[in-house]
Design a protein around this motif. Structure first.
Motif, mmCIF file in Angstrom:
data_model
loop_
_atom_site.group_PDB
_atom_site.id
_atom_site.type_symbol
_atom_site.label_atom_id
_atom_site.label_comp_id
_atom_site.label_asym_id
_atom_site.label_seq_id
_atom_site.Cartn_x
_atom_site.Cartn_y
_atom_site.Cartn_z
ATOM 1 N N GLU A 128 -0.804 5.756 9.799
ATOM 2 C CA GLU A 128 0.252 4.772 10.043
ATOM 3 C C GLU A 128 1.634 5.370 9.810
ATOM 4 N N SER A 174 0.845 -1.191 0.000
ATOM 5 C CA SER A 174 0.000 0.000 0.000
ATOM 6 C C SER A 174 0.886 1.247 0.000
ATOM 7 N N GLU A 234 -6.867 7.295 4.676
ATOM 8 C CA GLU A 234 -6.868 6.236 5.691
ATOM 9 C C GLU A 234 -5.480 5.690 5.974
ATOM 10 N N LEU A 235 -4.477 6.067 5.152
ATOM 11 C CA LEU A 235 -3.116 5.565 5.343
ATOM 12 C C LEU A 235 -2.205 6.576 6.018
ATOM 13 N N ARG A 258 6.567 3.857 4.602
ATOM 14 C CA ARG A 258 7.270 3.321 5.775
ATOM 15 C C ARG A 258 8.563 2.625 5.366
ATOM 16 N N THR A 296 3.184 12.652 3.910
ATOM 17 C CA THR A 296 1.855 12.043 3.821
ATOM 18 C C THR A 296 1.007 12.634 2.695
ATOM 19 N N LEU A 318 -0.563 10.220 0.086
ATOM 20 C CA LEU A 318 -1.248 9.050 0.629
ATOM 21 C C LEU A 318 -2.759 9.231 0.647
ATOM 22 N N ASP A 319 -3.463 8.110 0.523
ATOM 23 C CA ASP A 319 -4.899 8.117 0.765
ATOM 24 C C ASP A 319 -5.146 8.459 2.232
ATOM 25 N N GLY A 371 0.916 3.630 2.187
ATOM 26 C CA GLY A 371 1.463 3.818 3.528
ATOM 27 C C GLY A 371 2.634 2.894 3.796
ATOM 28 N N GLN A 372 2.544 1.663 3.334
ATOM 29 C CA GLN A 372 3.646 0.719 3.516
ATOM 30 C C GLN A 372 4.865 1.151 2.711
#
Length: 272
Positions: free
Chosen positions: A183, A147, A179-180, A153, A173, A176-177, A149-150
């Motif tokens: 994280e 994803s 919801e991500l 990270r 961020t 990013l979408d 977010g991943q």
């Protein structure tokens, strides 16, 4: 604590456009500093000048004792820039992972090719940092299977694997979408809590208020105000800062980024 980053009389021109104007800034070791301001205020350019992705037109930048003058040329200057880059880790808006390499291979690439680290040692450091960002179990996956977010990270783990003294985050961020976002912010918060010196360009005001030791406001290439987050957000002294914070609050209430069209965006952090 002593300053680990020292910026003096920094100017940056793009042709006739004066993007950064006589910036002076010290950042202490272990300090977390958030840079805020409207798009085009010079935040990202300042960040990129610190590790010389953009060559400063004038002034000096010192990182962990290595002092480099902007606008210089030659072999000695190139070596100093190289040394500064070894001291700084950079996380961009886009993830910039190599799609043909696994997560582990992406993280070990820098230590092996730039620092000439033994592969076995690089793997050990990479696995430790992937564990720090909660993705050790993904080490054999390829970026296309992660994803957003991943991916970000992994990008943070890749920067940490170079063992920098300072971490630079350029709106990490923004791509990013909604919801991500949380994280990635939580990983950044953990890195800050571990004592890493961090300079973060962000639109996430709640994150800045919770994590930053200091917030710096930029406008038209200048630092117009700075201070402890609670004091700055509650009682800004400059009218431009007040207008910016009001704008962020309005965007937060409507569930969108301040520089994006209206859309529903749930938040992990809030200003209140």
């Amino acid at each position: 604590m002593p300053a680990i980053v020292k910026i003096s009389n920094l100017d940056k021109y793009f042709g006739r456009l004066h993007v950064l104007k006589n910036i002076a800034l010290d950042i202490e070791a272990r300090e977390v500093v958030c840079l805020i301001g409207r798009s085009g205020s010079g935040k990202s350019t300042l960040l990129r000048c610190i590790n010389f992705l953009e060559e400063p037109s004038h002034g000096t930048i010192e990182v962990d004792g290595i002092r480099v003058a902007g606008g210089e040329k030659g072999k000695e200057h190139r070596q100093l820039v190289h040394d500064v880059r070894l001291k700084t880790g950079m996380v961009f808006q886009e993830f910039n992972l190599f799609p043909h390499m696994s997560v582990l291979e992406n993280v070990i690439e820098g230590p092996i090719t730039v620092k000439n680290m033994d592969r076995s040692q690089a793997i050990k450091i990479a696995e430790m940092n992937l564990d720090r960002v909660g993705l050790l179990f993904k080490k054999d996956e390829y970026p296309m299977r992660l994803s957003g977010g991943q991916k970000q990270r992994v990008a943070i783990a890749r920067a940490l694997a170079m063992e920098p003294r300072v971490m630079l985050f350029d709106e990490p961020t923004s791509a990013l979408d909604p919801e991500l976002i949380g994280e990635v912010l939580n990983v950044m918060k953990n890195v800050a809590n571990e004592g890493m010196t961090m300079l973060v360009v962000t639109h996430e005001m709640g994150f800045a208020r919770e994590v930053a030791d200091r917030v710096i406001v930029m406008a038209e290439g200048e630092i117009i105000e700075q201070g402890v987050p609670d004091a700055l957000f509650k009682s800004p002294k400059d009218e431009r800062t007040k207008a910016l914070i009001d704008r962020y609050r309005a965007a937060e209430e409507s569930g969108r980024e301040p520089d994006q069209p209206p859309q529903k965006q749930p938040r992990l952090y809030t200003l209140e």
